[in-house]
Scaffold this motif. Structure first.
Motif, mmCIF file in Angstrom:
data_model
loop_
_atom_site.group_PDB
_atom_site.id
_atom_site.type_symbol
_atom_site.label_atom_id
_atom_site.label_comp_id
_atom_site.label_asym_id
_atom_site.label_seq_id
_atom_site.Cartn_x
_atom_site.Cartn_y
_atom_site.Cartn_z
ATOM 1 N N ALA A 278 -4.030 13.115 -10.023
ATOM 2 C CA ALA A 278 -3.044 13.764 -9.188
ATOM 3 C C ALA A 278 -3.095 15.242 -9.173
ATOM 4 C CB ALA A 278 -1.819 13.744 -8.765
ATOM 5 N N GLY A 279 -2.931 15.905 -10.249
ATOM 6 C CA GLY A 279 -3.014 17.137 -10.936
ATOM 7 C C GLY A 279 -4.594 17.752 -11.047
ATOM 8 N N VAL A 280 -5.592 16.888 -11.822
ATOM 9 C CA VAL A 280 -7.077 17.080 -11.948
ATOM 10 C C VAL A 280 -7.335 17.251 -10.173
ATOM 11 C CG1 VAL A 280 -7.190 16.912 -13.999
ATOM 12 C CG2 VAL A 280 -7.459 15.154 -12.438
ATOM 13 N N GLU A 281 -6.885 16.642 -9.059
ATOM 14 C CA GLU A 281 -7.726 16.803 -8.277
ATOM 15 C C GLU A 281 -7.172 18.072 -6.786
ATOM 16 O OE1 GLU A 281 -7.175 13.011 -6.365
ATOM 17 O OE2 GLU A 281 -8.950 12.315 -6.935
ATOM 18 N N VAL A 282 -5.585 18.322 -7.918
ATOM 19 C CA VAL A 282 -5.322 19.230 -7.165
ATOM 20 C C VAL A 282 -5.890 19.986 -7.542
ATOM 21 C CG1 VAL A 282 -3.411 21.030 -6.905
ATOM 22 C CG2 VAL A 282 -3.661 18.096 -6.025
ATOM 23 N N ALA A 283 -5.918 20.537 -8.998
ATOM 24 C CA ALA A 283 -6.937 21.955 -9.383
ATOM 25 C C ALA A 283 -8.496 22.310 -8.628
ATOM 26 C CB ALA A 283 -6.609 21.821 -11.080
ATOM 27 N N MET A 284 -9.184 21.006 -8.993
ATOM 28 C CA MET A 284 -10.182 21.154 -8.756
ATOM 29 C C MET A 284 -10.664 21.395 -6.956
ATOM 30 S SD MET A 284 -13.427 21.155 -9.315
ATOM 31 C CE MET A 284 -13.996 20.544 -10.529
ATOM 32 N N SER A 285 -9.875 20.641 -6.282
ATOM 33 C CA SER A 285 -9.999 21.267 -5.054
ATOM 34 C C SER A 285 -9.369 22.577 -4.438
ATOM 35 C CB SER A 285 -8.518 20.416 -3.831
ATOM 36 O OG SER A 285 -9.213 19.106 -4.021
ATOM 37 N N ILE B 216 0.614 -0.869 -0.038
ATOM 38 C CA ILE B 216 0.251 -0.275 0.012
ATOM 39 C C ILE B 216 0.809 1.388 0.063
ATOM 40 C CG2 ILE B 216 -1.810 1.655 1.558
ATOM 41 C CD1 ILE B 216 -3.003 -1.085 2.489
ATOM 42 N N TRP B 217 1.755 1.301 0.631
ATOM 43 C CA TRP B 217 3.075 2.301 0.728
ATOM 44 C C TRP B 217 3.347 2.840 -0.531
ATOM 45 C CZ3 TRP B 217 7.463 3.054 -0.747
ATOM 46 C CH2 TRP B 217 8.501 1.606 -1.211
ATOM 47 N N PHE B 218 4.055 2.004 -1.235
ATOM 48 C CA PHE B 218 4.254 2.367 -3.038
ATOM 49 C C PHE B 218 3.227 2.795 -3.817
ATOM 50 C CE2 PHE B 218 5.678 1.156 -7.494
ATOM 51 C CZ PHE B 218 6.583 1.772 -6.941
ATOM 52 N N VAL B 219 1.726 2.327 -3.728
ATOM 53 C CA VAL B 219 0.633 3.845 -4.103
ATOM 54 C C VAL B 219 0.871 4.658 -3.636
ATOM 55 C CG1 VAL B 219 -0.805 2.280 -3.378
ATOM 56 C CG2 VAL B 219 -1.182 3.018 -5.702
ATOM 57 N N GLU B 220 0.611 5.016 -2.725
ATOM 58 C CA GLU B 220 -0.238 5.751 -1.964
ATOM 59 C C GLU B 220 1.470 7.068 -2.122
ATOM 60 O OE1 GLU B 220 -2.986 6.952 -1.210
ATOM 61 O OE2 GLU B 220 -3.658 4.911 -1.517
ATOM 62 N N THR B 221 3.140 6.472 -2.145
ATOM 63 C CA THR B 221 4.020 7.159 -1.871
ATOM 64 C C THR B 221 3.316 8.025 -3.151
ATOM 65 O OG1 THR B 221 4.576 6.192 -0.449
ATOM 66 C CG2 THR B 221 5.788 7.647 -1.836
ATOM 67 N N PHE B 222 3.898 7.270 -4.370
ATOM 68 C CA PHE B 222 3.213 7.930 -5.971
ATOM 69 C C PHE B 222 2.599 8.698 -6.246
ATOM 70 C CE2 PHE B 222 1.096 6.875 -9.588
ATOM 71 C CZ PHE B 222 2.448 7.587 -10.912
ATOM 72 N N TYR B 223 1.140 8.392 -5.265
ATOM 73 C CA TYR B 223 -0.085 9.255 -5.836
ATOM 74 C C TYR B 223 0.301 10.940 -4.790
ATOM 75 C CZ TYR B 223 -4.935 9.477 -6.754
ATOM 76 O OH TYR B 223 -5.972 9.843 -6.860
ATOM 77 N N PHE B 224 1.033 10.666 -3.746
ATOM 78 C CA PHE B 224 1.240 12.251 -2.673
ATOM 79 C C PHE B 224 2.122 12.578 -3.691
ATOM 80 C CE2 PHE B 224 4.867 13.754 -0.346
ATOM 81 C CZ PHE B 224 3.825 14.387 0.298
ATOM 82 N N VAL B 225 3.590 11.922 -4.107
ATOM 83 C CA VAL B 225 4.384 12.189 -5.294
ATOM 84 C C VAL B 225 4.192 13.587 -6.567
ATOM 85 C CG1 VAL B 225 6.778 11.950 -6.240
ATOM 86 C CG2 VAL B 225 6.287 11.311 -3.643
ATOM 87 N N SER B 226 2.973 12.659 -6.613
ATOM 88 C CA SER B 226 2.230 13.274 -8.185
ATOM 89 C C SER B 226 1.922 14.347 -7.864
ATOM 90 C CB SER B 226 1.719 11.787 -9.100
ATOM 91 O OG SER B 226 2.303 11.159 -9.115
#
Length: 417
Positions: A334-341, A263-273
């Motif tokens: 990750a990018g569009v979620e940051v933009a929408m938030s 789990i940590w790998f995908v969550e870290t990827f999502y965080f970094v992205s």
């Protein structure tokens, strides 16, 4: 008086430490109550308690918003809330269930007061028509992502390795830091918005760039529309994220040669992205952008439309390596979620009246919780299953509707870009 850039930076640092302590405590409490030397609860019971805390936090958002707007005022609410949170975190150092329970209640009060008002104060650093407000909210996304990620990793690790008292102590220290910092800066923030009468059924007044008074239509229903559209967006992006995580597990196993993905790998990827895309948006939007907030809002829906196409096409376009398409989809999500938030919360603070801004934000958090719980109930009880194709068509329809009614939106928002 601090400059606006300094004010934005300092408020986001305060929020970073607040999210660091909140998410760190939430993670550590689950570890503590399930540990043999803690309360030896089952994982299910611990998760139920955390869910109850989240529900309570959503339910008090509007009452605490009204309390902040009408009685305490927004700056004072942050100070009082931070004090409650600090005392609550110190009570968690006890080994007695009653005292720990009291500490959790104080944390609930503190978080409920601080969360709404920090966001409102960030918006009040900008005039209504200033689109650079969006940049401040992108910085806020970076701050809360760093704070929550580091809080979970740091406080959780220290609590497990060195002892739970040390973990809760680190959380208390983080609360003390953000409370002390806010006490220092509270009277030096470069607040631009003035408090205007809140008239939800009348036509409020709005100051334009030349500081002339111009009438605009009632923003109450416009805010409700933004909230509804943002919930639809995150429902689509959440579904796409689930598909992305399932596909990413294959890459995880490929890289690490493991039977089970971590789990940590995908969550870290999502965080970094998310951090990389937020920085990219800051770079792109740092100068005067020709795009209005509503256009950015619309592009976010076309962004999730593109993500759904990438995920659908990954099963058919065999010439493109799976790793490339899946990683590209994850970065774009990750990018569009940051933009929408950033844009949705920024726009809500632009349309809301400063006098009742904390109440408006509290309503947003309450509706967000009710929406999530409602969708979860439907999925669990009526076997509702959303596919990638559903996400594609829903994003396409909403995006086209937003394009077709762009002129009407200008009228609804009183000319705000």
């Amino acid at each position: 008086m601090y400059s606006r850039k300094t004010s934005v930076l300092l408020l986001n640092i305060v929020e970073l430490f607040e999210r660091f302590s909140y998410y760190g405590i939430r993670a550590l409490i689950v570890l503590y109550v399930t540990a043999p030397d803690g309360f030896a609860m089952s994982n299910e019971s611990a998760i139920d308690y955390v869910s109850t805390f989240t529900m309570a936090l959503a339910l008090v958002a509007v009452p605490f918003g009204l309390l902040s707007d009408l009685v305490l005022k927004q700056k004072n609410a942050v100070i009082i809330g931070g004090s409650f949170a600090l005392l609550g975190s110190l009570l968690l150092l006890s080994h007695q269930a009653a005292i720990i329970g009291l500490g959790i209640i104080m944390l609930l009060i503190g978080t409920g007061l601080v969360k709404n008002n920090l966001l409102v104060l960030l918006g009040r650093l900008f005039r209504k028509e200033d689109q650079k407000r969006d940049l401040a909210f992108i910085l806020r996304i970076i701050a809360i992502n760093f704070g929550s990620f580091l809080g979970i990793m740091t406080i959780g690790y220290i609590g497990e390795v060195m002892g739970y008292a040390y973990g809760f102590g680190i959380a208390a220290l983080a609360i003390f830091i953000y409370l002390a910092l806010f006490l220092i800066i509270r009277n030096k923030l470069d607040l631009q918005e003035e408090t205007l009468p809140f008239t939800p059924l009348a036509d409020p007044l709005l100051l334009d760039q030349e500081q002339r008074v111009m009438p605009r239509r009632n923003s109450f229903y416009t805010i409700l529309l933004i909230i509804f559209l943002s919930f639809l967006f995150f429902e689509i992006s959440g579904t796409l994220s689930s598909f992305f995580r399932d596909s990413f597990n294959q890459i995880d196993r490929f890289f690490f040669n493991q039977q089970e993905s971590s789990i940590w790998f995908v969550e870290t990827f999502y965080f970094v992205s998310g951090i990389i895309m937020a920085l990219a948006l800051l770079f792109i939007w740092r100068k005067k952008s020709p795009l209005s907030s509503w256009q950015r809002f619309t592009l976010a829906f076309f962004g999730v439309l593109l993500v759904s196409l990438i995920l659908i096409g990954s099963d058919y376009l065999t010439d493109i390596p799976l790793q490339v398409s899946i990683i590209g989809a994850g970065i774009l999500i990750a990018g569009v979620e940051v933009a929408m938030s950033a844009v949705s919360l920024s726009y809500i603070t632009r349309l809301s009246e400063p006098k009742y801004a904390s109440t408006t934000i509290g309503a947003f958090f309450l509706f967000s919780y009710l929406w999530t719980e409602g969708v979860t109930y439907l999925e669990n009880n009526f076997s509702v299953e959303v596919s990638l194709t559903h996400c594609f068509y829903l994003a396409l329809i909403i995006g086209l509707v937003l394009v077709l009614f762009r002129k009407e939106w200008s009228t609804l928002s009183g000319g705000l870009r």
